[in-house]
Design a protein around this motif. Structure first.
Motif, PDB file in Angstrom:
ATOM      1  N   ARG A 172      13.166  -4.794  -3.083  1.00 11.42           N
ATOM      2  CA  ARG A 172      14.467  -5.162  -2.895  1.00 11.42           C
ATOM      3  C   ARG A 172      14.371  -5.758  -1.505  1.00 11.42           C
ATOM      4  O   ARG A 172      15.043  -7.020  -1.226  1.00 11.42           O
ATOM      5  CB  ARG A 172      15.521  -4.162  -2.976  1.00 11.42           C
ATOM      6  CG  ARG A 172      16.914  -4.631  -2.959  1.00 11.42           C
ATOM      7  CD  ARG A 172      17.955  -3.580  -3.687  1.00 11.42           C
ATOM      8  NE  ARG A 172      17.643  -2.489  -3.279  1.00 11.42           N
ATOM      9  CZ  ARG A 172      18.149  -1.339  -3.780  1.00 11.42           C
ATOM     10  NH1 ARG A 172      19.011  -1.521  -4.987  1.00 11.42           N
ATOM     11  NH2 ARG A 172      17.826   0.011  -3.724  1.00 11.42           N
ATOM     12  N   GLU A 173      13.926  -5.162  -0.529  1.00 20.36           N
ATOM     13  CA  GLU A 173      14.230  -5.437   0.952  1.00 20.36           C
ATOM     14  C   GLU A 173      13.281  -6.743   0.956  1.00 20.36           C
ATOM     15  O   GLU A 173      13.692  -7.407   1.863  1.00 20.36           O
ATOM     16  CB  GLU A 173      13.327  -4.543   1.905  1.00 20.36           C
ATOM     17  CG  GLU A 173      14.368  -3.155   2.163  1.00 20.36           C
ATOM     18  CD  GLU A 173      13.598  -2.178   2.477  1.00 20.36           C
ATOM     19  OE1 GLU A 173      12.307  -2.324   3.025  1.00 20.36           O
ATOM     20  OE2 GLU A 173      14.315  -1.037   2.565  1.00 20.36           O
ATOM     21  N   ARG A 174      12.127  -7.228   0.160  1.00 22.97           N
ATOM     22  CA  ARG A 174      11.381  -8.144   0.662  1.00 22.97           C
ATOM     23  C   ARG A 174      12.017  -9.471  -0.581  1.00 22.97           C
ATOM     24  O   ARG A 174      11.278 -10.448  -0.460  1.00 22.97           O
ATOM     25  CB  ARG A 174       9.904  -8.003   0.124  1.00 22.97           C
ATOM     26  CG  ARG A 174       9.547  -7.594   1.646  1.00 22.97           C
ATOM     27  CD  ARG A 174       8.477  -6.409   1.388  1.00 22.97           C
ATOM     28  NE  ARG A 174       8.250  -5.703   2.772  1.00 22.97           N
ATOM     29  CZ  ARG A 174       8.851  -4.863   3.362  1.00 22.97           C
ATOM     30  NH1 ARG A 174       9.973  -4.449   2.414  1.00 22.97           N
ATOM     31  NH2 ARG A 174       8.695  -4.230   4.131  1.00 22.97           N
ATOM     32  N   MET A 231      10.770   3.274 -15.036  1.00 24.07           N
ATOM     33  CA  MET A 231      11.630   3.965 -14.059  1.00 24.07           C
ATOM     34  C   MET A 231      11.937   3.055 -13.064  1.00 24.07           C
ATOM     35  O   MET A 231      13.050   2.870 -12.604  1.00 24.07           O
ATOM     36  CB  MET A 231      10.721   5.026 -13.318  1.00 24.07           C
ATOM     37  CG  MET A 231      11.387   5.742 -12.203  1.00 24.07           C
ATOM     38  SD  MET A 231      12.929   6.654 -12.967  1.00 24.07           S
ATOM     39  CE  MET A 231      12.206   8.048 -13.354  1.00 24.07           C
ATOM     40  N   ASN A 232      10.985   2.015 -12.551  1.00 29.83           N
ATOM     41  CA  ASN A 232      11.428   1.137 -11.645  1.00 29.83           C
ATOM     42  C   ASN A 232      12.467   0.126 -12.159  1.00 29.83           C
ATOM     43  O   ASN A 232      13.335   0.011 -11.293  1.00 29.83           O
ATOM     44  CB  ASN A 232      10.161   0.274 -11.317  1.00 29.83           C
ATOM     45  CG  ASN A 232       9.172   1.112 -10.172  1.00 29.83           C
ATOM     46  OD1 ASN A 232       9.643   1.936  -9.555  1.00 29.83           O
ATOM     47  ND2 ASN A 232       8.030   0.848 -10.276  1.00 29.83           N
ATOM     48  N   LEU A 250      10.212   4.617  -1.629  1.00 29.14           N
ATOM     49  CA  LEU A 250      10.216   3.993  -2.956  1.00 29.14           C
ATOM     50  C   LEU A 250       9.787   2.639  -3.180  1.00 29.14           C
ATOM     51  O   LEU A 250      10.250   1.755  -2.288  1.00 29.14           O
ATOM     52  CB  LEU A 250      11.557   4.283  -3.667  1.00 29.14           C
ATOM     53  CG  LEU A 250      11.957   5.514  -4.103  1.00 29.14           C
ATOM     54  CD1 LEU A 250      13.597   5.484  -4.696  1.00 29.14           C
ATOM     55  CD2 LEU A 250      11.169   5.946  -5.161  1.00 29.14           C
ATOM     56  N   LEU A 251       9.040   2.172  -3.921  1.00 22.83           N
ATOM     57  CA  LEU A 251       8.688   0.911  -4.285  1.00 22.83           C
ATOM     58  C   LEU A 251       9.714   0.018  -4.481  1.00 22.83           C
ATOM     59  O   LEU A 251       9.844  -0.975  -4.021  1.00 22.83           O
ATOM     60  CB  LEU A 251       7.572   0.800  -5.328  1.00 22.83           C
ATOM     61  CG  LEU A 251       7.152  -0.588  -5.733  1.00 22.83           C
ATOM     62  CD1 LEU A 251       6.068  -1.169  -4.741  1.00 22.83           C
ATOM     63  CD2 LEU A 251       6.199  -0.296  -7.196  1.00 22.83           C
ATOM     64  N   VAL A 278       0.950  -1.218   0.010  1.00 25.01           N
ATOM     65  CA  VAL A 278       0.019   0.112  -0.023  1.00 25.01           C
ATOM     66  C   VAL A 278       1.009   1.231  -0.194  1.00 25.01           C
ATOM     67  O   VAL A 278       1.681   1.442   0.997  1.00 25.01           O
ATOM     68  CB  VAL A 278      -0.873  -0.022   1.246  1.00 25.01           C
ATOM     69  CG1 VAL A 278      -1.765   1.305   1.226  1.00 25.01           C
ATOM     70  CG2 VAL A 278      -1.874  -1.410   1.161  1.00 25.01           C
ATOM     71  N   ALA A 279       0.992   2.140  -1.194  1.00 25.31           N
ATOM     72  CA  ALA A 279       1.777   2.803  -1.380  1.00 25.31           C
ATOM     73  C   ALA A 279       1.308   4.382  -1.554  1.00 25.31           C
ATOM     74  O   ALA A 279      -0.064   4.539  -1.723  1.00 25.31           O
ATOM     75  CB  ALA A 279       2.735   2.652  -2.585  1.00 25.31           C
TER      76      ALA A 279
END
Ligand code: PNS
Length: 161
Positions: A81-83, A107-108, A75-76, A35-36
């Motif tokens: 990356r963390e997950r 962009m991502n 940032l998404l 949820v961003a």
């Protein structure tokens, strides 16, 4: 183990979102709904309320009961990356969605190399957008058959605040 993130504003979660998360869960071992904040939108519901509504809706369906729902604090791509996510998954209702999603996907990928997978949504939800749901509710129209149980009441309560 393949991990995917389904990001969005989820303001509020709709039956269209649930359709996309269900399809994503069929393709990936682990799915995290993120949820961003969309800088282009003013949210009606707070992030925690959006998370709670999404959690309840996903838990009610055996196909998505193990899907986690978390706030994306920044940032998404950092969240992904963390997950350990290998893909971002977004639903497409039509060409207009593709036009707005493609720059974000590019962009991502530019930022971290993460790929975005686009999933065509169920046709019967092609008109279901959180923004339209809120607009209909704002003027007293019926939204109960467009959103999971409990969401319509939460939207109406938020509009009264
Ligand atoms: O449901 P939406 O509003 O189409 O989702 C867009 C969202 C929230 C996924 C996007 O705005 C986003 O990723 N926000 C988090 C901040 C971020 O990473 N911004 C750069 C996007 S390229």
């Amino acid at each position: 183990m393949s991990i995917a993130v389904c990001p969005g504003s989820f303001d509020p979660i709709t039956l269209g979102h649930l359709d996309i998360v269900r399809r994503t869960r069929r393709m990936f071992d682990v799915v995290v709904v993120g949820v961003a904040r969309n800088a282009a939108k003013n949210a009606l519901l707070g992030p925690e309320e959006r998370v709670e509504l999404a959690r309840a809706a996903l838990a009610a369906d055996p196909e998505t009961a193990d899907v986690r729902v978390e706030v994306v604090p920044g940032l998404l791509v950092d969240f992904c990356r963390e997950r350990g996510a290998v893909a971002v998954v977004k639903g497409l209702r039509g060409g207009a969605d593709f036009d707005s999603e493609l720059p974000m996907a590019l962009m991502n990928r530019h930022l971290t190399g993460i790929e975005t997978v686009f999933v065509p949504g169920e046709q019967r939800y092609a008109h279901v957008a959180s923004s339209l749901v809120k607009d209909v509710a704002r003027y007293g129209g019926p939204i109960d058959d467009l959103v999971p149980d409990g969401v319509a009441d939460a939207v109406r309560a938020a509009l009264r605040r």
